[in-house]
Design a protein around this motif. Structure first.
Motif, PDB file in Angstrom:
ATOM      1  N   ASP A  19       0.858  -1.191   0.000  1.00 16.58           N
ATOM      2  CA  ASP A  19       0.000   0.000   0.000  1.00 16.58           C
ATOM      3  C   ASP A  19       0.893   1.239   0.000  1.00 16.58           C
ATOM      4  OD1 ASP A  19      -1.739   2.104   0.571  1.00 16.58           O
ATOM      5  OD2 ASP A  19      -2.979   0.895   1.900  1.00 16.58           O
ATOM      6  N   SER A  20       0.767   2.080  -0.998  1.00 20.22           N
ATOM      7  CA  SER A  20       1.635   3.255  -1.131  1.00 20.22           C
ATOM      8  C   SER A  20       1.436   4.271  -0.018  1.00 20.22           C
ATOM      9  CB  SER A  20       1.406   3.924  -2.490  1.00 20.22           C
ATOM     10  OG  SER A  20       0.050   4.337  -2.613  1.00 20.22           O
ATOM     11  N   ALA A  21       0.276   4.228   0.662  1.00 18.99           N
ATOM     12  CA  ALA A  21       0.015   5.165   1.755  1.00 18.99           C
ATOM     13  C   ALA A  21       0.705   4.753   3.045  1.00 18.99           C
ATOM     14  CB  ALA A  21      -1.486   5.284   1.996  1.00 18.99           C
ATOM     15  N   VAL A  22       1.117   3.493   3.147  1.00 19.38           N
ATOM     16  CA  VAL A  22       1.720   2.971   4.373  1.00 19.38           C
ATOM     17  C   VAL A  22       3.221   3.253   4.376  1.00 19.38           C
ATOM     18  CG1 VAL A  22       2.256   0.882   5.672  1.00 19.38           C
ATOM     19  CG2 VAL A  22      -0.022   1.180   4.683  1.00 19.38           C
ATOM     20  N   CYS A  23       3.691   3.833   5.480  1.00 21.68           N
ATOM     21  CA  CYS A  23       5.129   4.084   5.589  1.00 21.68           C
ATOM     22  C   CYS A  23       5.727   3.494   6.858  1.00 21.68           C
ATOM     23  CB  CYS A  23       5.425   5.576   5.499  1.00 21.68           C
ATOM     24  SG  CYS A  23       4.565   6.625   6.677  1.00 21.68           S
ATOM     25  N   GLY A  24       4.919   2.846   7.700  1.00 16.98           N
ATOM     26  CA  GLY A  24       5.448   2.210   8.907  1.00 16.98           C
ATOM     27  C   GLY A  24       4.462   1.213   9.485  1.00 16.98           C
ATOM     28  N   VAL A  25       4.979   0.082   9.965  1.00 15.17           N
ATOM     29  CA  VAL A  25       4.141  -0.955  10.561  1.00 15.17           C
ATOM     30  C   VAL A  25       4.755  -1.381  11.890  1.00 15.17           C
ATOM     31  CG1 VAL A  25       3.146  -3.248  10.319  1.00 15.17           C
ATOM     32  CG2 VAL A  25       3.406  -1.796   8.298  1.00 15.17           C
ATOM     33  N   LYS A  94       9.458  -3.202  15.214  1.00 13.98           N
ATOM     34  CA  LYS A  94       9.359  -2.519  13.921  1.00 13.98           C
ATOM     35  C   LYS A  94       9.299  -3.570  12.813  1.00 13.98           C
ATOM     36  CE  LYS A  94      13.031  -0.352  12.629  1.00 13.98           C
ATOM     37  NZ  LYS A  94      14.086   0.667  12.546  1.00 13.98           N
ATOM     38  N   ALA A  95       8.166  -3.632  12.116  1.00 13.20           N
ATOM     39  CA  ALA A  95       8.012  -4.599  11.036  1.00 13.20           C
ATOM     40  C   ALA A  95       8.304  -3.985   9.676  1.00 13.20           C
ATOM     41  CB  ALA A  95       6.586  -5.161  11.044  1.00 13.20           C
ATOM     42  N   TRP A  96       8.062  -2.681   9.565  1.00 15.22           N
ATOM     43  CA  TRP A  96       8.258  -1.997   8.283  1.00 15.22           C
ATOM     44  C   TRP A  96       8.372  -0.505   8.565  1.00 15.22           C
ATOM     45  CZ3 TRP A  96       8.856  -3.047   3.132  1.00 15.22           C
ATOM     46  CH2 TRP A  96       8.539  -2.043   2.207  1.00 15.22           C
ATOM     47  N   ASP A  97       9.371   0.138   7.977  1.00 12.16           N
ATOM     48  CA  ASP A  97       9.562   1.572   8.217  1.00 12.16           C
ATOM     49  C   ASP A  97      10.292   2.169   7.021  1.00 12.16           C
ATOM     50  OD1 ASP A  97       9.592   4.040   9.444  1.00 12.16           O
ATOM     51  OD2 ASP A  97      11.261   3.571  10.785  1.00 12.16           O
ATOM     52  N   SER A  98       9.534   2.602   6.023  1.00  9.55           N
ATOM     53  CA  SER A  98      10.136   3.048   4.769  1.00  9.55           C
ATOM     54  C   SER A  98      10.708   4.454   4.834  1.00  9.55           C
ATOM     55  CB  SER A  98       9.099   2.972   3.639  1.00  9.55           C
ATOM     56  OG  SER A  98       8.006   3.846   3.900  1.00  9.55           O
TER      57      SER A  98
END
Length: 235
Positions: A19-25, A94-98
């Protein structure tokens, strides 16, 4: 993490990261902390771009996943105002942090967590002493033969442990972890709790509340003045 949770975690992350709106999980909760049960769900806080927020519950690989999507500014405010949110960012993974926004939020939460709760005012301390005194009075009025007395005693002990945490600048945890948390910090209190868990004796329950009271000035039976002041402050 159990295999079924690992599969659900990966399936959710694979979908969300596209999802392009997601920048951190952020992954948090009982499973992330290693004490989930077979019926546990997976919990995520998602950092998104833009100004909108929403939440979502969906099954992945047979496991319920609960996710909350909000922009970084919302999460920053929530960390400052909500203890559960602060806990999640301070102790989660932290699973995802673009873009690095998640790491900044986690750093903020860790700073607050390491500092501990704000110290209580004299008025707040006295109010807890009043509450604990009332709990002890309620406990002293219980009969060992009364139906449900052990259940009632357990609820009063839980409240006393909440007071112990507040009076000792300890972050409050979930009820099921409360006894374990305070026992690690106070061996004497831990021993009293263990005795009650083993035998369920009402006198042992009274000893727990009395111990918490004694550490903070003892009973406070003459409390009309402080109680009135507190009520005015709340108004």
């Amino acid at each position: 993490m159990k295999e079924k949770f690992q599969r659900a975690y990966q399936a959710f992350l694979n979908q969300t990261s596209q999802d392009s709106a997601v920048c951190g999980v952020l992954f948090f909760g009982s499973v992330q902390q290693g004490h989930g049960t077979d019926s546990s769900d997976l919990d995520f806080y998602i950092v998104v771009q833009g100004n909108e927020g929403w939440n979502n519950k969906k099954y992945y690989e047979g496991v319920l996943v609960e996710a909350y999507y909000y922009p970084a500014a919302y999460w920053e405010k929530a960390i400052a105002e909500s203890q559960p949110v602060m806990f999640a960012f301070a102790t989660g993974s932290k699973a995802w942090d673009s873009q690095g926004h998640l790491e900044q939020l986690m750093d903020k939460a860790r700073t607050i967590y390491s500092r501990g709760p704000e110290p209580l005012s004299d008025l707040q301390i006295n109010n807890w002493r009043i509450t604990l005194t009332e709990l002890l009075s309620d406990m002293e009025g219980m009969s060992t033969a009364a139906r449900g007395s052990k259940i009632g005693a357990a609820s009063l002990i839980t409240r006393a442990l909440e007071g112990y945490c507040a009076l000792n600048k300890i972050w409050l945890t979930k009820q099921e972890k409360l006894a374990e948390s305070v026992s690690q910090r106070d061996r004497t209190l831990g021993s009293l709790l263990h005795e009650y868990e083993e035998h369920g004796n009402l006198q042992q329950a009274r000893n727990i509340i009395q111990y918490v009271l004694n550490r903070h000035g003892g009973r406070m039976d003459e409390y009309e003045g402080p109680r009135m002041k507190l009520d005015k402050e709340r108004l």
